[in-house]
Design an enzyme around this catalytic site. Structure first.
Site, PDB file in Angstrom:
ATOM      1  N   HIS B 208      63.937  19.746  67.981  1.00  0.00           N
ATOM      2  CA  HIS B 208      63.716  18.954  69.177  1.00  0.00           C
ATOM      3  C   HIS B 208      63.290  19.821  70.363  1.00  0.00           C
ATOM      4  O   HIS B 208      62.699  19.614  71.129  1.00  0.00           O
ATOM      5  CB  HIS B 208      64.877  18.142  69.750  1.00  0.00           C
ATOM      6  CG  HIS B 208      64.995  16.996  68.710  1.00  0.00           C
ATOM      7  ND1 HIS B 208      65.365  15.767  69.224  1.00  0.00           N
ATOM      8  CD2 HIS B 208      64.739  16.791  67.458  1.00  0.00           C
ATOM      9  CE1 HIS B 208      65.419  14.835  68.355  1.00  0.00           C
ATOM     10  NE2 HIS B 208      65.116  15.384  67.280  1.00  0.00           N
ATOM     11  N   SER B 212      58.170  18.114  65.812  1.00  0.00           N
ATOM     12  CA  SER B 212      57.785  18.029  64.350  1.00  0.00           C
ATOM     13  C   SER B 212      56.108  18.604  64.209  1.00  0.00           C
ATOM     14  O   SER B 212      55.813  18.346  65.113  1.00  0.00           O
ATOM     15  CB  SER B 212      57.969  16.728  63.796  1.00  0.00           C
ATOM     16  OG  SER B 212      58.997  16.097  63.643  1.00  0.00           O
ATOM     17  N   LYS B 235      60.905   3.255  59.990  1.00  0.00           N
ATOM     18  CA  LYS B 235      60.153   3.897  58.735  1.00  0.00           C
ATOM     19  C   LYS B 235      61.098   4.874  57.833  1.00  0.00           C
ATOM     20  O   LYS B 235      61.172   4.820  56.492  1.00  0.00           O
ATOM     21  CB  LYS B 235      59.110   4.876  59.089  1.00  0.00           C
ATOM     22  CG  LYS B 235      58.055   5.669  58.026  1.00  0.00           C
ATOM     23  CD  LYS B 235      56.983   6.168  58.590  1.00  0.00           C
ATOM     24  CE  LYS B 235      55.984   6.705  57.491  1.00  0.00           C
ATOM     25  NZ  LYS B 235      54.982   7.242  57.933  1.00  0.00           N
ATOM     26  N   ASP B 236      61.974   5.405  58.726  1.00  0.00           N
ATOM     27  CA  ASP B 236      63.349   6.126  57.703  1.00  0.00           C
ATOM     28  C   ASP B 236      64.114   5.206  57.428  1.00  0.00           C
ATOM     29  O   ASP B 236      64.577   5.353  56.094  1.00  0.00           O
ATOM     30  CB  ASP B 236      64.147   7.122  58.824  1.00  0.00           C
ATOM     31  CG  ASP B 236      63.223   8.459  59.212  1.00  0.00           C
ATOM     32  OD1 ASP B 236      62.387   8.731  58.343  1.00  0.00           O
ATOM     33  OD2 ASP B 236      63.452   9.285  60.152  1.00  0.00           O
ATOM     34  N   GLU B 279      74.243  23.624  36.636  1.00  0.00           N
ATOM     35  CA  GLU B 279      73.855  22.577  37.002  1.00  0.00           C
ATOM     36  C   GLU B 279      72.336  22.653  37.143  1.00  0.00           C
ATOM     37  O   GLU B 279      71.908  23.756  37.455  1.00  0.00           O
ATOM     38  CB  GLU B 279      74.338  22.254  38.388  1.00  0.00           C
ATOM     39  CG  GLU B 279      75.946  21.719  38.260  1.00  0.00           C
ATOM     40  CD  GLU B 279      76.221  20.333  37.819  1.00  0.00           C
ATOM     41  OE1 GLU B 279      76.130  20.204  36.651  1.00  0.00           O
ATOM     42  OE2 GLU B 279      76.541  19.398  38.812  1.00  0.00           O
TER      43      GLU B 279
HETATM   44  C1  HEM Z   1      71.758  19.867  55.044  1.00  0.00           C
HETATM   45  C2  HEM Z   1      70.478  20.052  55.051  1.00  0.00           C
HETATM   46  C3  HEM Z   1      69.220  19.649  55.826  1.00  0.00           C
HETATM   47  C4  HEM Z   1      69.289  18.616  56.786  1.00  0.00           C
HETATM   48  C5  HEM Z   1      70.366  17.721  56.924  1.00  0.00           C
HETATM   49  C6  HEM Z   1      67.992  18.883  57.456  1.00  0.00           C
HETATM   50  C7  HEM Z   1      67.586  17.768  58.288  1.00  0.00           C
HETATM   51  C8  HEM Z   1      66.267  17.674  58.924  1.00  0.00           C
HETATM   52  C9  HEM Z   1      65.594  16.775  59.542  1.00  0.00           C
HETATM   53  C10 HEM Z   1      66.311  15.317  60.108  1.00  0.00           C
HETATM   54  C11 HEM Z   1      64.355  17.264  60.098  1.00  0.00           C
HETATM   55  C12 HEM Z   1      63.550  16.300  60.786  1.00  0.00           C
HETATM   56  C13 HEM Z   1      62.719  15.378  59.859  1.00  0.00           C
HETATM   57  C14 HEM Z   1      61.988  16.045  58.696  1.00  0.00           C
HETATM   58  O1  HEM Z   1      60.852  16.933  59.076  1.00  0.00           O
HETATM   59  O2  HEM Z   1      61.955  15.731  57.717  1.00  0.00           O
HETATM   60  C15 HEM Z   1      64.321  18.591  59.593  1.00  0.00           C
HETATM   61  C16 HEM Z   1      63.294  19.164  59.689  1.00  0.00           C
HETATM   62  C17 HEM Z   1      62.635  20.442  59.166  1.00  0.00           C
HETATM   63  N1  HEM Z   1      63.669  21.135  58.368  1.00  0.00           N
HETATM   64 FE1  HEM Z   1      65.639  20.455  57.640  1.00  0.00          FE
HETATM   65  N2  HEM Z   1      67.390  19.703  56.806  1.00  0.00           N
HETATM   66  C18 HEM Z   1      68.128  20.388  55.853  1.00  0.00           C
HETATM   67  C19 HEM Z   1      67.836  21.545  55.364  1.00  0.00           C
HETATM   68  C20 HEM Z   1      66.783  22.285  55.389  1.00  0.00           C
HETATM   69  C21 HEM Z   1      66.378  23.144  54.886  1.00  0.00           C
HETATM   70  C22 HEM Z   1      67.294  23.923  53.144  1.00  0.00           C
HETATM   71  C23 HEM Z   1      64.910  23.799  54.972  1.00  0.00           C
HETATM   72  C24 HEM Z   1      64.390  24.912  54.546  1.00  0.00           C
HETATM   73  C25 HEM Z   1      64.740  26.163  54.134  1.00  0.00           C
HETATM   74  C26 HEM Z   1      64.805  23.129  56.155  1.00  0.00           C
HETATM   75  C27 HEM Z   1      63.560  23.063  56.850  1.00  0.00           C
HETATM   76  C28 HEM Z   1      63.176  22.409  58.014  1.00  0.00           C
HETATM   77  C29 HEM Z   1      61.995  22.533  58.845  1.00  0.00           C
HETATM   78  C30 HEM Z   1      60.910  23.572  58.556  1.00  0.00           C
HETATM   79  C31 HEM Z   1      61.997  21.337  59.535  1.00  0.00           C
HETATM   80  C32 HEM Z   1      60.669  20.912  60.508  1.00  0.00           C
HETATM   81  C33 HEM Z   1      59.680  20.382  59.643  1.00  0.00           C
HETATM   82  C34 HEM Z   1      58.442  19.648  60.626  1.00  0.00           C
HETATM   83  O3  HEM Z   1      59.106  18.882  61.273  1.00  0.00           O
HETATM   84  O4  HEM Z   1      57.212  19.806  60.113  1.00  0.00           O
HETATM   85  N3  HEM Z   1      65.729  22.042  56.335  1.00  0.00           N
HETATM   86  N4  HEM Z   1      65.428  18.811  58.757  1.00  0.00           N
END
Ligand code: HEM
Lengths: 213, 421
Positions: B208, B212, B235-236, B279
């Site tokens: 935030h 995005s 959408k989600d 796994e």
């Molecule tokens: C428990 C696991 C995770 C949760 C609950 C989570 C949740 C979220 C959510 C809700 C968003 C915003 C929506 C979206 O862009 O899809 C987000 C964005 C993002 N996440 Fe995660 N995420 C997790 C793990 C990860 C991992 C493992 C990575 C990479 C190593 C990662 C990298 C990113 C990045 C770079 C964004 C911004 C992308 C963009 O907005 O273009 N996330 N995350």
């Protein structure tokens, strides 16, 4: 990114194509109660001597609809909540087979191939030239041919024995996961509900997004 | 929002302004595709895992003599215990699937680049915690694969210089995996998801702050941003419906397809299974471990292979926006990398007895690391080539705007710190 999906799909297909080994017979296990009850009886008659099913109780057999008198005959003095313990003691089994026959409660899920393995193993016995029995699926097995399929004479008798093996396998598949029928029934409702819900959510999404110019 | 109760709260807690800032007014690029649903889905799966896990823990017994029986007790006697267990076991796979797609999305669109490095690194931290949680959870059913998987993996810590043996004993609580290992893994398996929740909050605060990214670039004009609520909540939720359908197919119709048959045999330290497999979500990394002939090298390679993602913000030097969308060579690299992951997964699944499988694994391991190491050079050359060839109209402008945007952010930051008036 549809190329990505294609690549993933291709990968999955090729993995499953490689992983399959041909030898096992494919069977369709029965899931209806009468068939399972028959399988349970066949199991009591052919396997209970040596094998335990510690997660299956006499009361579970009653729930399959087997006659109460019959179950009472099997359990004798034991309570209905006793698990099915092998008649042969572990010590006797060790002396005879040099190992304790494994518990069969989860056996239908404990080998690669699952029920197909179990069925193929049971009917896989054959007579060797020297008069001893061999097994196609598990050549070094210590279990003596329990159904006697290696010494059957005619095709009719063999088919009958295959049916016994199939019904025992069905019973053991049920025993490994007794809630399978409940599970799939609930599954149809849940997925039906989710499909309707997703359809509605799609309409809602379209509706909301149509406000944008 | 209004009403006397909300008013009462707002005087004491910034509820309305929080909801406004994070949801109803939160600007989101309108062109986000469905690949942007997966972060939300990961959050939902996390909630599902915690919910089912807490109920499982009410019936589970973390004692090596009772654990296996207690799972069968849950499967057979507890009301809907089978549903809890199958949801939790399938949920672990779903979690990795969703996270892998989420990461692939980020790699494809280059969303890890400035200013989103911290977001990417908190994601990397989440991945590590998720792996640790899943690994410890897998010991709990106390089946053969649980026991031998934990034995093999904890044994890897032997390569720690000087104190290797002690580290292994410290992890296991005993000389070999046993009751003490089970109880501590259970305790930590219960703890880690809550650490993950904390880390997700950090992840979201970072999101935030930088907002995005989107399929066509990093910065969008105000008119292309729409409020998160109701547009993206709608959408989600639709995406969630589709996800739950796929998840339910696994939970209700093929729950055992993801459980190794050998794990239906109680753990037996005297009998090694003929073939120990982890796994599916660990298979590519497991293949890398086995591809290095030397144990120390293998462990280092495996650890590095998971951590390689963290270097991406440094490795990718291209300033072309939109990630792979406007970068044909990067796109090819991306698909080759996915292909290599699948090959590694296959190699990890196969027993290493076949020499050609071993060679394929070694080549794929080299390709894995090479695909990271070539990125700095290829991305720079590609950028120069694309600019020389002439980018589509508007792209140069986008790049300029992104540069200005970054400068603005820096200025904004300094203003906030009070350096600038
Ligand atoms: C428990 C696991 C995770 C949760 C609950 C989570 C949740 C979220 C959510 C809700 C968003 C915003 C929506 C979206 O862009 O899809 C987000 C964005 C993002 N996440 Fe995660 N995420 C997790 C793990 C990860 C991992 C493992 C990575 C990479 C190593 C990662 C990298 C990113 C990045 C770079 C964004 C911004 C992308 C963009 O907005 O273009 N996330 N995350």
């Amino acid at each position: 990114m549809s190329t990505l999906l294609k690549i993933m799909l291709l990968g999955c297909l090729s993995i499953s194509a490689f992983a399959e080994e041909a030898k096992l017979e494919n069977i369709q296990v029965a899931t209806d109660k009468p068939a399972l009850a028959r399988g349970a009886e066949d199991w009591m008659n052919n396997c209970h001597t040596c094998h335990t099913m510690k997660y299956v109780k006499y009361s579970d057999l009653l729930s399959l609809g087997i006659d109460k008198a019959k179950v009472d005959g099997w359990r004798g003095e034991a309570s209905v909540d006793t698990p099915l313990i092998a008649q042969m003691s572990d010590a006797d089994a060790m002396a005879t087979f040099a190992r304790v026959p494994p518990d069969l409660s989860l056996m239908a899920q404990a080998r690669d191939g699952g029920p197909n393995y179990m069925y193929s193993y049971l009917i896989g016995y054959y007579l060797k030239p020297d008069g001893t029995t061999g097994n196609h699926i598990f050549p070094e097995t210590k279990m003596p041919d329990p159904l006697g399929i290696s010494s059957v004479a005619g095709a009719a008798q063999r088919t009958e024995m295959q049916n016994t093996a199939k019904s025992i396998t069905s019973f053991l598949t049920w025993a490994a996961d007794p809630h399978t029928t409940d599970r799939t029934r609930l599954g149809y409702y849940v997925i039906g509900y989710l499909i309707v819900l997703s359809g509605l959510l799609y309409v809602v999404k379209k509706q909301i997004w149509s406000r944008l110019k | 929002m209004s009403g006397p109760i909300i008013n009462w709260i707002d005087k004491r807690f910034p509820l309305t302004s929080f909801v406004k800032h994070e949801l109803t007014d939160y600007p989101t690029p309108r062109n986000l595709s469905y690949w942007w649903n997966f972060g939300f889905l990961a959050g939902i799966v996390l909630v599902l895992q915690v919910a089912t896990g807490i109920f499982l823990a009410m019936h589970y017994k973390a004692d090596s003599t009772l654990a296996f029986d207690s799972i069968q007790h849950i499967m057979r006697e507890v009301n809907y215990g089978w549903l809890l267990r199958y949801m939790h076991a399938t949920g672990a796979s779903a979690f990795f699937f969703v996270i892998f797609v989420h990461m692939a999305r980020t790699l494809y669109y280059g969303s890890f680049r400035a200013p989103r490095e911290l977001l990417w690194w908190t994601g990397q931290g989440l991945l590590l915690m998720l792996m640790a949680t899943a690994f410890m959870g897998y010991l709990l059913p106390w089946g053969q694969m649980s026991f031998w998987g934990a034995t093999v993996i904890t044994n890897l810590f032997k390569v720690t210089p000087f104190i290797g043996e002690n580290v292994v004993i410290w992890l296991r609580g005993d000389y070999s995996v046993g009751d003490d290992t089970l109880t501590r893994f259970f305790s930590l398996h219960y703890l880690f998801p809550f650490l993950i929740i904390g880390a997700v909050i950090v992840h979201l605060v970072a999101l935030h702050t930088v907002k995005s990214s989107n399929p066509s670039g990093i910065d969008l004009k105000d008119k292309d941003n729409i409020p998160f609520h109701p547009y993206f909540t709608a959408k989600d939720l639709y995406g969630l419906g589709i996800f739950l359908i796929v998840y339910s197919v696994f939970v209700f119709f093929m729950p055992n397809s993801l459980i190794e048959p050998a794990n239906n045999i109680p753990a037996n330290p005297m009998v090694t299974p003929s073939h120990i497999v982890p796994e599916w979500y660990f298979l590519p990394f497991y293949a890398i471990l086995r591809s290095v002939p030397n144990m120390f090298g293998g462990v280092v390679a495996m650890a590095l292979s998971v951590m390689m993602f963290a270097f991406m913000p440094f490795l990718d030097r291209s300033r072309i926006p939109g990630g792979a969308r406007y970068r044909p060579i990067y796109r090819i690299q991306f698909y080759l990398f996915l292909l290599d992951m699948l090959v590694l997964g296959y190699v990890g699944y196969k027993p290493p007895t076949n020499p050609s499988i071993v060679v394929v694994g070694q080549v794929a391991t080299l390709c894995y690391f090479a695909s990271f190491f070539v990125v700095p050079f290829v991305s720079k050359i590609e950028e120069r080539w694309l600019i020389k060839r002439g980018l589509p109209a508007g792209i140069m402008e986008l790049m300029e705007r992104e540069k200005r945007d970054l400068e603005n952010r820096t200025q904004e930051h300094r203003r906030r710190k009070g350096d600038l008036v």
